[in-house]
Scaffold this motif. Sequence first.
Motif, PDB file in Angstrom:
ATOM      1  N   MET A   1      26.343  94.944  85.876  1.00  0.00           N
ATOM      2  CA  MET A   1      26.041  93.624  85.320  1.00  0.00           C
ATOM      3  C   MET A   1      26.951  93.369  84.128  1.00  0.00           C
ATOM      4  N   LEU A   6      21.934  88.721  82.193  1.00  0.00           N
ATOM      5  CA  LEU A   6      21.420  89.274  83.451  1.00  0.00           C
ATOM      6  C   LEU A   6      20.417  90.393  83.181  1.00  0.00           C
ATOM      7  N   ASP A  10      16.549  90.562  84.272  1.00  0.00           N
ATOM      8  CA  ASP A  10      15.995  91.733  84.945  1.00  0.00           C
ATOM      9  C   ASP A  10      14.741  92.243  84.236  1.00  0.00           C
ATOM     10  N   MET A  13      11.817  89.873  84.613  1.00  0.00           N
ATOM     11  CA  MET A  13      11.234  89.964  85.954  1.00  0.00           C
ATOM     12  C   MET A  13      10.153  91.059  86.001  1.00  0.00           C
ATOM     13  N   ARG A  17       6.376  90.542  87.376  1.00  0.00           N
ATOM     14  CA  ARG A  17       5.720  91.400  88.375  1.00  0.00           C
ATOM     15  C   ARG A  17       4.493  92.114  87.816  1.00  0.00           C
ATOM     16  N   ARG A  61       7.817 100.691  92.297  1.00  0.00           N
ATOM     17  CA  ARG A  61       7.998  99.953  93.553  1.00  0.00           C
ATOM     18  C   ARG A  61       7.915 100.898  94.745  1.00  0.00           C
ATOM     19  N   THR A  63       9.629 100.042  97.760  1.00  0.00           N
ATOM     20  CA  THR A  63      10.705  99.781  98.718  1.00  0.00           C
ATOM     21  C   THR A  63      11.895 100.715  98.526  1.00  0.00           C
ATOM     22  N   ARG A  64      11.995 101.341  97.343  1.00  0.00           N
ATOM     23  CA  ARG A  64      13.062 102.320  97.148  1.00  0.00           C
ATOM     24  C   ARG A  64      12.640 103.314  96.082  1.00  0.00           C
TER      25      ARG A  64
ATOM     26  N   MET B  33      15.481  88.930  94.007  1.00  0.00           N
ATOM     27  CA  MET B  33      15.843  88.868  92.585  1.00  0.00           C
ATOM     28  C   MET B  33      15.373  90.108  91.823  1.00  0.00           C
ATOM     29  N   ALA B  34      15.438  91.289  92.437  1.00  0.00           N
ATOM     30  CA  ALA B  34      15.155  92.522  91.691  1.00  0.00           C
ATOM     31  C   ALA B  34      16.445  92.978  91.002  1.00  0.00           C
ATOM     32  N   THR B  35      16.401  94.145  90.342  1.00  0.00           N
ATOM     33  CA  THR B  35      17.587  94.658  89.641  1.00  0.00           C
ATOM     34  C   THR B  35      18.802  94.683  90.568  1.00  0.00           C
ATOM     35  N   CYS B  36      18.589  95.163  91.797  1.00  0.00           N
ATOM     36  CA  CYS B  36      19.702  95.295  92.742  1.00  0.00           C
ATOM     37  C   CYS B  36      20.308  93.933  93.075  1.00  0.00           C
ATOM     38  N   ILE B  38      20.051  91.063  91.230  1.00  0.00           N
ATOM     39  CA  ILE B  38      20.647  90.472  90.032  1.00  0.00           C
ATOM     40  C   ILE B  38      22.011  91.096  89.766  1.00  0.00           C
ATOM     41  N   ALA B  39      22.086  92.443  89.867  1.00  0.00           N
ATOM     42  CA  ALA B  39      23.341  93.142  89.586  1.00  0.00           C
ATOM     43  C   ALA B  39      24.425  92.741  90.579  1.00  0.00           C
ATOM     44  N   CYS B  69      12.633  93.474  95.399  1.00  0.00           N
ATOM     45  CA  CYS B  69      13.544  94.299  96.194  1.00  0.00           C
ATOM     46  C   CYS B  69      12.953  94.509  97.584  1.00  0.00           C
TER      47      CYS B  69
END
Lengths: 184, 122
Positions: A1, A6, A10, A13, A17, A61, A63-64, B33-36, B38-39, B69
Amino acid sequence: MDELSLYVLDITMNSVRAGADAISVTICEEGDWLDFTVTDNGCGMTEEQVKKLTDPFFTTRKTRKVGLGIPFLTMLAEMTGGFVRITSTHESVSDDHGTTTHARFGRNHIDFIPLGDMIETVLTLIQGSPDINFTYTHKTDGGTVYLSCAELREILEDVPLNEPEVLAWIRENLREQYDAASAS
Amino acid sequence: MKSLEELKAIKAKMQDKVTLRTSSAQTRVVVGMATCGIAAGARPVLAAFVEGINEAGLSDNVIVTQTGCIGICQYEPVVEVFNGEEKVTYVKMTAERAKEVIEKHIKGGKVVTEYTIGDTAK
């Protein structure tokens, strides 16, 4: 970034959440430092979660398996002689719950990256969460830029803040405030 | 200065339209619009969709939303376009590609295959 705005997006966000309905974003440029602070009334974190924040292999999270938001920010701040401080109260501990993230950057350090387009960051936040009461304050050397979603909502009533015309009004309003601040 | 009077005028104009819109939106554009995201450059992609759809006069039928994400970070910025039962996943998006997707897919009904995950992952 490549711009700080940005990172602000982040970090904010995370507050979205966390289920916050009021989030304040404050940027203060003064002397050698640029400070930004994001304060929310979301679910907060436990002491153990706060301790693990700088560990890239910690994330809530599903998802990863990696979370890079806070480690990125911390690295960037420390590279410029600054820091990141996070305080949080989890909802299981107190009714007065939420998280505050304060990041400080050395404005004149060679590794400092420019703040970039904060207007687009604010618009992105409002577009995605029109029901959240964002308060945005940016203290620059020339003056203060301020926006309160709660104040706009008093006028707009049931018209959502993410209507394209409303977003365009917010963009222009902020732009004019920034112009006034840089002219003085 | 963009005055509060102007905002009041927008409110008066929009009030009736809004209730109509929420019930008639057929297409949903979802930007990660998660970190990944946005980056990788999702912020200008989102802005391009919001502005482009408004300029094209499509905002009565199309809504643009954000998500976190979705687990395919290497393909960010990721944009999903939902239309009824159908879902198209666009990857490695840019503001330019967003304009093309609005024009060809959302307006014209023709999926821009070369930007979909199926074509990119090959």
